[in-house]
Scaffold this active site. Structure first.
Site, mmCIF file in Angstrom:
data_model
loop_
_atom_site.group_PDB
_atom_site.id
_atom_site.type_symbol
_atom_site.label_atom_id
_atom_site.label_comp_id
_atom_site.label_asym_id
_atom_site.label_seq_id
_atom_site.Cartn_x
_atom_site.Cartn_y
_atom_site.Cartn_z
ATOM 1 N N ASP A 39 12.891 31.050 5.832
ATOM 2 C CA ASP A 39 11.957 30.026 5.343
ATOM 3 C C ASP A 39 11.374 29.193 6.474
ATOM 4 O O ASP A 39 10.798 28.135 6.236
ATOM 5 C CB ASP A 39 12.653 29.128 4.323
ATOM 6 C CG ASP A 39 13.829 28.359 4.905
ATOM 7 O OD1 ASP A 39 14.181 28.632 6.083
ATOM 8 O OD2 ASP A 39 14.389 27.487 4.214
ATOM 9 N N GLU A 41 12.984 27.519 8.775
ATOM 10 C CA GLU A 41 13.892 26.522 9.330
ATOM 11 C C GLU A 41 14.550 27.069 10.601
ATOM 12 O O GLU A 41 14.691 28.278 10.789
ATOM 13 C CB GLU A 41 14.981 26.161 8.323
ATOM 14 C CG GLU A 41 14.505 25.290 7.180
ATOM 15 C CD GLU A 41 15.644 24.846 6.276
ATOM 16 O OE1 GLU A 41 15.376 24.093 5.324
ATOM 17 O OE2 GLU A 41 16.802 25.267 6.517
ATOM 18 N N ARG A 98 -0.592 12.863 24.661
ATOM 19 C CA ARG A 98 -1.963 12.354 24.579
ATOM 20 C C ARG A 98 -2.177 11.490 23.342
ATOM 21 O O ARG A 98 -3.295 11.074 23.061
ATOM 22 C CB ARG A 98 -2.943 13.530 24.598
ATOM 23 C CG ARG A 98 -3.044 14.204 25.954
ATOM 24 C CD ARG A 98 -3.919 15.422 25.943
ATOM 25 N NE ARG A 98 -3.266 16.563 25.305
ATOM 26 C CZ ARG A 98 -3.817 17.762 25.171
ATOM 27 N NH1 ARG A 98 -5.040 17.978 25.632
ATOM 28 N NH2 ARG A 98 -3.154 18.742 24.597
ATOM 29 N N GLN A 99 -1.097 11.234 22.604
ATOM 30 C CA GLN A 99 -1.169 10.348 21.445
ATOM 31 C C GLN A 99 -0.225 9.163 21.685
ATOM 32 O O GLN A 99 0.763 8.986 20.976
ATOM 33 C CB GLN A 99 -0.786 11.103 20.166
ATOM 34 C CG GLN A 99 -1.698 12.282 19.853
ATOM 35 C CD GLN A 99 -1.342 12.958 18.545
ATOM 36 O OE1 GLN A 99 -1.067 12.305 17.541
ATOM 37 N NE2 GLN A 99 -1.354 14.286 18.542
ATOM 38 N N HIS A 132 0.897 12.745 30.738
ATOM 39 C CA HIS A 132 -0.508 12.355 30.621
ATOM 40 C C HIS A 132 -0.685 10.838 30.624
ATOM 41 O O HIS A 132 -1.630 10.330 31.224
ATOM 42 C CB HIS A 132 -1.096 12.947 29.341
ATOM 43 C CG HIS A 132 -2.560 12.676 29.175
ATOM 44 N ND1 HIS A 132 -3.531 13.313 29.934
ATOM 45 C CD2 HIS A 132 -3.230 11.819 28.352
ATOM 46 C CE1 HIS A 132 -4.721 12.873 29.584
ATOM 47 N NE2 HIS A 132 -4.577 11.964 28.641
ATOM 48 N N LYS A 194 -18.339 9.489 34.519
ATOM 49 C CA LYS A 194 -18.874 10.134 33.321
ATOM 50 C C LYS A 194 -19.396 9.099 32.338
ATOM 51 O O LYS A 194 -19.013 7.929 32.357
ATOM 52 C CB LYS A 194 -17.782 10.967 32.645
ATOM 53 C CG LYS A 194 -17.199 12.057 33.524
ATOM 54 C CD LYS A 194 -16.057 12.768 32.819
ATOM 55 C CE LYS A 194 -15.405 13.801 33.733
ATOM 56 N NZ LYS A 194 -14.234 14.425 33.085
ATOM 57 N N ASP A 220 -5.820 17.457 37.954
ATOM 58 C CA ASP A 220 -5.583 16.844 36.649
ATOM 59 C C ASP A 220 -4.163 17.179 36.229
ATOM 60 O O ASP A 220 -3.487 17.998 36.880
ATOM 61 C CB ASP A 220 -6.593 17.331 35.600
ATOM 62 C CG ASP A 220 -6.919 16.256 34.563
ATOM 63 O OD1 ASP A 220 -6.118 15.305 34.431
ATOM 64 O OD2 ASP A 220 -7.961 16.361 33.895
ATOM 65 N N GLY A 226 -10.440 23.424 28.708
ATOM 66 C CA GLY A 226 -11.229 23.745 29.896
ATOM 67 C C GLY A 226 -12.540 22.995 29.984
ATOM 68 O O GLY A 226 -13.445 23.406 30.724
#
Length: 315
Positions: A39, A41, A98-99, A132, A194, A220, A226
């Site tokens: 299932d 898990e 990134r959050q 990040h 930018k 980076d 990309g």
């Protein structure tokens, strides 16, 4: 130096890297069984005695992110319940990095959720590489060692061929990170400025620094879709040589990222093995350098009670 035995364990995310680290340290990987149930898990079992031992658990949380994160959490729980003396999680690629903030209202701060889960389960220490958002270190109350792969990647560019090169930051936010590369290699620093359009488009407005007739080395922490490659013609328009190198720690490489490497301006993408590259994500222009020695050195220093400062701040 700790009086407790040193043991290295790993999930399924990057076994070759874990085996390399264990070999450098002169030990073997601890045995564990990780099973995917019908299932979906995950079932985890520690097959070795770990009571009163110092455990270093290596598991980058690359795709499938949630599967690898769940493995990590269950391994921590199993090790704690087996009475390990300490549990240091080594997460070369940290999930949800990134959050790390609420960019808009009613968003989850997912990186904080990951930190809370790890601490609640009882980790003793956390190690990651080139995260990040550096502020994530503050989400933890346990010690965190934010390692950097800058010396590992920069070593690739220590040759006469790159004497007329320049380190390029892809935006203002990465300038401090790029500055470490520039100082480490003794090269000039260039920054791409930018502007974001109303529909989410991004364009390079100007290039700051001396790039005339120089070989750009664009740095980076992550290369995912990309999009950075789409912006590189601006460097050539500013006077750079049409031979561009990329030095990026984590090769996430999703969507059309690999196809974009066919751009004739790109000469090489240098990445690390924090994330393993399956056959479908390999490309002739991708060159992989190993962070195994870096991680092994960090583990040895922590276990022996030696400062890890040189691995966190390489210059």
């Amino acid at each position: 130096m700790s009086t407790h035995p040193l043991r290295i364990f790993a999930g399924t995310a990057n076994r070759p890297l874990a085996e390399e680290v264990a070999a450098i340290l002169g030990t073997r990987l601890g045995r564990c069984t990780i099973t995917k149930m019908p299932d979906t898990e995950v079932h985890v079992m520690i097959d070795d005695l770990v009571r009163d031992q110092d455990i270093f658990l290596l598991q980058p949380c690359s795709a499938p992110v949630n599967d690898h994160l769940m493995e990590l959490l269950l391994l921590v729980d199993a090790l704690r319940r087996a009475s390990a003396h300490s549990i240091t999680v080594v997460i070369p690629y940290f999930p949800y990095a990134r959050q790390e903030r609420m960019a808009r209202g009613r968003e989850a701060i997912s990186a904080r959720v990951v930190a809370t889960m790890l601490e609640t389960l009882g980790v003793t220490r956390v190690i990651y590489i080139d995260i990040h958002a550096p502020a994530i270190q503050g989400f933890f109350t346990v010690p965190v060692d934010p390692l950097t792969a800058i010396p590992v990647l920069a070593q690739h560019f220590r040759s006469e061929r790159f004497r007329e090169a320049a380190i390029v930051s892809p935006d203002v936010g990465r300038a401090k990170y790029a500055g470490k590369y520039a100082e480490f290699l003794g090269l000039p620093l260039v920054i791409m400025h930018k502007r974001r359009g109303s529909l989410g488009s991004v364009s390079v407005t100007h290039v700051v620094g001396d790039i005339q007739d120089k070989i750009p080395i664009v740095i980076d922490d992550i290369i995912a879709s990309g999009s950075i490659i789409d912006e590189l013609p601006a460097l050539v328009e500013a006077g750079a040589r049409p031979e561009i190198y990329l030095a990026i720690t984590h090769p996430v490489l999703v969507g059309k990222a690999l196809a974009k490497l066919d751009n004739p301006l790109i000469k090489e993408l240098v990445v690390t093995n924090t994330i393993p590259l399956p056959p479908e994500k390999q490309h002739p222009k991708v060159h992989v350098v190993s962070v195994g020695p870096l991680l092994a050195d960090a583990i040895r220093r922590i276990y022996e009670g030696i400062t890890v400062g040189p691995l966190v701040q390489p210059i």
